[in-house]
Design a protein around this motif. Structure first.
Motif, PDB file in Angstrom:
ATOM      1  N   ARG A 139       0.568  -1.094  -0.214  1.00 42.47           N
ATOM      2  CA  ARG A 139      -0.678  -0.259   0.008  1.00 42.47           C
ATOM      3  C   ARG A 139       0.467   1.201  -0.442  1.00 42.47           C
ATOM      4  NH1 ARG A 139      -4.955   0.951   4.011  1.00 42.47           N
ATOM      5  NH2 ARG A 139      -4.920   2.688   2.353  1.00 42.47           N
ATOM      6  N   THR A 250      -7.571  -2.872  -0.548  1.00 44.46           N
ATOM      7  CA  THR A 250      -8.581  -2.227  -1.327  1.00 44.46           C
ATOM      8  C   THR A 250      -9.739  -2.411  -0.717  1.00 44.46           C
ATOM      9  OG1 THR A 250      -9.163  -4.164  -2.485  1.00 44.46           O
ATOM     10  CG2 THR A 250      -7.715  -2.704  -3.406  1.00 44.46           C
ATOM     11  N   ARG A 251      -9.815  -3.766   0.298  1.00 43.49           N
ATOM     12  CA  ARG A 251     -11.465  -3.287   1.357  1.00 43.49           C
ATOM     13  C   ARG A 251     -12.364  -3.744  -0.438  1.00 43.49           C
ATOM     14  NH1 ARG A 251     -12.411  -2.060   6.482  1.00 43.49           N
ATOM     15  NH2 ARG A 251     -10.393  -2.879   7.335  1.00 43.49           N
TER      16      ARG A 251
ATOM     17  N   ASP B  68     -11.807   0.851  14.022  1.00 41.69           N
ATOM     18  CA  ASP B  68     -12.149   0.206  13.106  1.00 41.69           C
ATOM     19  C   ASP B  68     -13.504  -0.201  13.685  1.00 41.69           C
ATOM     20  OD1 ASP B  68     -12.893  -0.937  11.406  1.00 41.69           O
ATOM     21  OD2 ASP B  68     -11.432  -0.799  10.015  1.00 41.69           O
ATOM     22  N   LEU B  71     -14.186  -3.530  12.097  1.00 44.49           N
ATOM     23  CA  LEU B  71     -14.317  -4.821  12.585  1.00 44.49           C
ATOM     24  C   LEU B  71     -14.442  -4.834  14.153  1.00 44.49           C
ATOM     25  CD1 LEU B  71     -10.198  -4.245  11.223  1.00 44.49           C
ATOM     26  CD2 LEU B  71     -11.850  -5.964  10.662  1.00 44.49           C
ATOM     27  N   ARG B  73     -17.672  -4.562  15.520  1.00 40.43           N
ATOM     28  CA  ARG B  73     -18.586  -4.082  15.155  1.00 40.43           C
ATOM     29  C   ARG B  73     -18.357  -6.431  15.154  1.00 40.43           C
ATOM     30  NH1 ARG B  73     -21.547  -4.784  10.451  1.00 40.43           N
ATOM     31  NH2 ARG B  73     -23.404  -5.226  10.585  1.00 40.43           N
ATOM     32  N   PRO B 205     -10.059   1.646   2.155  1.00 40.23           N
ATOM     33  CA  PRO B 205      -9.501   1.360   3.049  1.00 40.23           C
ATOM     34  C   PRO B 205      -9.633   1.782   5.001  1.00 40.23           C
ATOM     35  CG  PRO B 205      -9.008   0.955   1.590  1.00 40.23           C
ATOM     36  CD  PRO B 205      -9.882   1.997   1.111  1.00 40.23           C
ATOM     37  N   ASP B 206      -9.181   2.954   4.325  1.00 39.45           N
ATOM     38  CA  ASP B 206      -8.163   4.035   5.875  1.00 39.45           C
ATOM     39  C   ASP B 206      -9.076   5.338   5.820  1.00 39.45           C
ATOM     40  OD1 ASP B 206      -6.319   2.409   6.366  1.00 39.45           O
ATOM     41  OD2 ASP B 206      -5.313   3.646   4.321  1.00 39.45           O
TER      42      ASP B 206
END
Lengths: 306, 434
Positions: A139, A250-251, B68, B71, B73, B205-206
């Motif tokens: 990443r 990437t989810r 997060d 995560l 949950r 994702p972040d």
């Protein structure tokens, strides 16, 4: 009467001992393994099959809905189809170049040259690292200010490539990571396979006047077939089940571009709490992998029949 | 003569018996889980230590889960499903529907908070702030440890560099942001954006901030809602949604769209001039990661639309609440509510030290506190803002909305078409599985 019974029992035991003693010992030795598989492999498969017929959100008891989950995932416009296509693209994009690369490097590294051991080790190192660590590192590599953009800057005129935020590029970015991690490992497997080919065959081919391509085509490839089948099957199985990179890098995004079946199962099961639907997708993936395994058995049998 | 000492003796005996009985109360260990937010953790631990001293028969095992939310949950729901869930837990308000509909939690025991009636308990909270923790049956199922909203953070240094005043020129409307953007955007020779004026919260994702709180709230200001009134179909076909997504698309095309660096990080790095976020962003991200930036920070209310406002509201509200596990024994439940009451007894401290609003009326009525608090603007902007809408099987909602945004921003799909797909997905969610 008692004596008669005792004699009969003794006779039965002697007969049993002769014929079945070895079988019993064998059974005892494999029992832990069999139990392990029953508890951790077969039971979950059966349970998943059962759950796939229910509406289950983890917190409430499962409710039987027949084939409702299968109807949902196979309906027109379902995300399942996109994930299926993504999975095939990922497997194809990852497996085929990886086989070629690993085999080409194996052919190079079976030659004698200086520094061979060092290069082999360097190529093998990524497989030792965990997929989580690799995902974090890549990443950073793909970051707009990362080394990947610095490396391609002369080609793009300084324009930064959105490696992970463009739905056309992100799948390729994940394929590169997947290949990078495992090609060294399969290279070693190919090297082992190549070293097991007896030298006499090559000598005979030379005597017959075969050129390098002919030696590769008619000696190396056929004799490397068991190794190739193994590599093909294992990489395909791993590819179809791919999840870690899609989750950590990437989810599944952007816009589902990297959502594979493995990732979709996770997303349906946990964020969406559709356990039944996740189980249904798992069963479809399971069926696909069973077919793949049968093809493997067919290919191997063909190898030993000829 | 005899009787004169018999009575005191009996009294002493009764007292000794009652003390022994109290001392012999069964010791209870309660499990308490919370998501990770370091500024809050130290206060929690102080209160728990005091609680254990005051209640020697209750031991608290405090577990901090991932920061997060998704995560956290996942872990919490899996533990609850396995019968291993904590007795008391802190989780986002949007889980209330799934927790209540499955019977995983019990209604608040208001008596543990020292109230005689449920109404008195509800009156001790700001109006509307318990709605996010209320089930369809009208009962309150959690006490809020935090209710928050988003406002506009401004990097005053970048404003001044562009010749702007961070207070006078602070944008009040979405259109203002679009108009300010050319002055605050910087590009390098190759055309890469090196400084952004503003960034919407995009999925990724972040992503620290929820895209829904801004995206959904912008549509809500124009009258767009998630569902129709009786929750039988999606509401994303409303013009308000189309206009919102069109605006975001046009802004992103001109001044930068989704990037791998989430806006939460690029603002802290000093590369983005404005960002939408919650009050927690100040201690956790700005002061925690780039304290030099903190003195230059200004906040302004969540922007509105210049015209056609239907609901004069800020961002959607979010919140975390303390829930009690229905699988715990009655004794554990009682102890858990007692601990929840202790954790809700110092709202001023949570606001001052961690910028978390436990929305007790006593806090907002404390003018001195309000005048000095960074969170005051956020609290004032809460008026008229509802909680993010939820449904029992709504786990997929964030994904549906995120994809509607990504289809348009990344693949160029027409906003109306993209929202139609999302609307169909929401309508499908509202139909019970057959």
């Amino acid at each position: 009467m008692t004596m008669q019974l005792r004699r009969r029992w003794s006779r039965w035991w002697d007969t049993f001992n002769i014929y079945h003693k070895h079988s019993l010992w064998g059974l005892a030795f494999v029992l832990p393994g069999v139990l392990f598989f029953i508890i951790f492999a077969y039971y979950p498969v059966l349970r998943a099959a059962q759950l796939s017929l229910t509406d289950y959100n983890l917190l409430s008891p499962p409710r039987y809905i027949g084939l409702g989950n299968y109807q949902f995932i196979f309906q027109e416009g379902s995300r399942f189809y996109k994930a299926l296509v993504n999975t095939f693209e990922f497997v194809g994009g990852y497996a085929i170049p990886m086989w070629i690369l690993a085999l080409a490097l194996a052919l190079i590294f079976t030659q004698d040259f200086r520094g061979r051991g060092v290069y082999r080790t360097l190529y093998f190192v990524p497989i030792v690292l965990s997929e989580t660590v690799i995902s974090i590192v890549w990443r950073l590599i793909y970051h707009p200010q990362g080394i990947m953009n610095a490396a391609v800057a002369p080609l793009t005129g300084g324009v930064k490539i959105p490696w992970l935020t463009d739905s056309n590029i992100a799948p390729i970015a994940l394929i590169i990571v997947a290949i990078w991690r495992v090609f060294g490992y399969y290279m070693i497997i190919f090297i082992t396979g190549l070293q097991n080919i007896p030298g006499e065959y090559y000598d005979a081919a030379k005597v017959d006047g075969a050129n390098r391509w002919q030696v590769f085509r008619f000696v190396t490839m056929p004799l490397l077939r068991p190794t190739t089948v193994f590599v093909v099957v294992i990489t395909l199985l791993n590819g179809f089940q791919s999840f870690v990179y899609q989750f950590l890098i990437t989810r599944g995004g952007p816009n589902d571009a990297t959502t594979t079946l493995g990732y979709l199962i996770y997303e349906e099961a946990f964020p969406n709490l559709n356990m039944g639907r996740a189980a249904a997708i798992s069963m479809v993936l399971f069926a696909m992998l069973i077919v793949l395994t049968f093809i493997q058995l067919y290919l191997l049998r063909q190898r030993y029949d000829t | 003569m005899r009787k004169s000492w018999l009575l005191p003796l009996l009294a002493v005996l009764c007292l000794a018996l009652s003390i022994t009985a109290a001392g012999a109360q069964e010791p209870i260990t309660i499990q308490f889980w919370s998501h990770d937010y370091p500024p809050r953790e130290a206060i929690d631990r102080d209160i728990i230590a005091q609680f254990e001293q005051d209640n020697p028969n209750i031991k608290v095992e405090y577990t901090i889960g991932p920061g997060d939310d998704d995560l956290y949950r996942d872990q919490l729901l899996t533990a609850l499903a396995a019968g291993e869930g904590p007795d008391l837990f802190n989780v986002l308000a949007r889980s209330v529907a799934e927790l209540v509909s499955s019977g995983a939690v019990v209604p608040v025991d208001y008596q543990a908070f020292g109230f005689d009636s449920e109404q008195a308990f509800m009156d001790s909270y700001l109006e509307g702030t318990l709605e996010g923790f209320t089930g369809d049956d009208g009962k309150v199922y959690a006490v809020p440890t935090e209710v928050g909203n988003y406002a506009l953070f401004i990097n005053g240094k970048l404003f001044e560099e562009a010749g702007l005043d961070p207070v006078e020129d602070a944008p009040k409307t979405w259109e203002d942001i679009m108009e300010l953007a050319p002055k605050l955007t910087k590009k390098d020779a190759s055309g890469n954006i090196v400084q952004r004026a503003f960034d919407f919260t995009y999925p990724g994702p972040d992503a620290l901030m929820s895209p829904r709180l801004t995206y959904g709230a912008m549509a809500y200001q124009l009258g767009g809602e998630y569902f129709n009134e009786d929750k039988t179909a999606g509401g994303l076909d409303h013009e308000g949604w189309v206009r919102t997504l069109t605006f975001i698309r046009d802004y992103a095309a001109e001044f930068g769209g989704p990037s791998l660096t989430p806006v939460a990080a690029s603002f802290v790095e000093g590369n983005t001039a404005m960002v939408i976020s919650g009050a927690w962003y100040m201690p956790q991200e700005i002061e925690g990661k780039n304290p030099d930036l903190a003195p230059f920070i200004h906040v302004a209310p969540f922007p509105r639309w210049r015209e056609d406002m239907v609901n004069d509201a800020g961002s959607y509200l979010f919140g975390y609440g303390l829930y009690v596990n229905s699988q715990s024994s009655p004794e554990e439940q009682a102890a858990a509510w007692k601990l929840a009451a202790a954790l809700s007894s110092q709202p001023e401290r949570y606001l001052t030290e961690a910028l978390l609003l436990q929305p007790r009326t006593s806090v907002v009525e404390n003018q001195e506190l309000m005048d000095s608090s960074f969170a005051a603007l956020f609290i004032a902007d809460m008026q008229g803002s509802p909680f993010t809408p939820v449904i029992a099987n709504g786990g997929e909602l964030p994904g549906i909305l995120n994809r509607s945004m990504e289809r348009t921003l990344l693949e160029g799909m027409d906003p109306a078409e993209s929202l139609k797909i999302a609307n169909d997905e929401i309508t499908a969610l509202l139909q019970p599985p057959s």
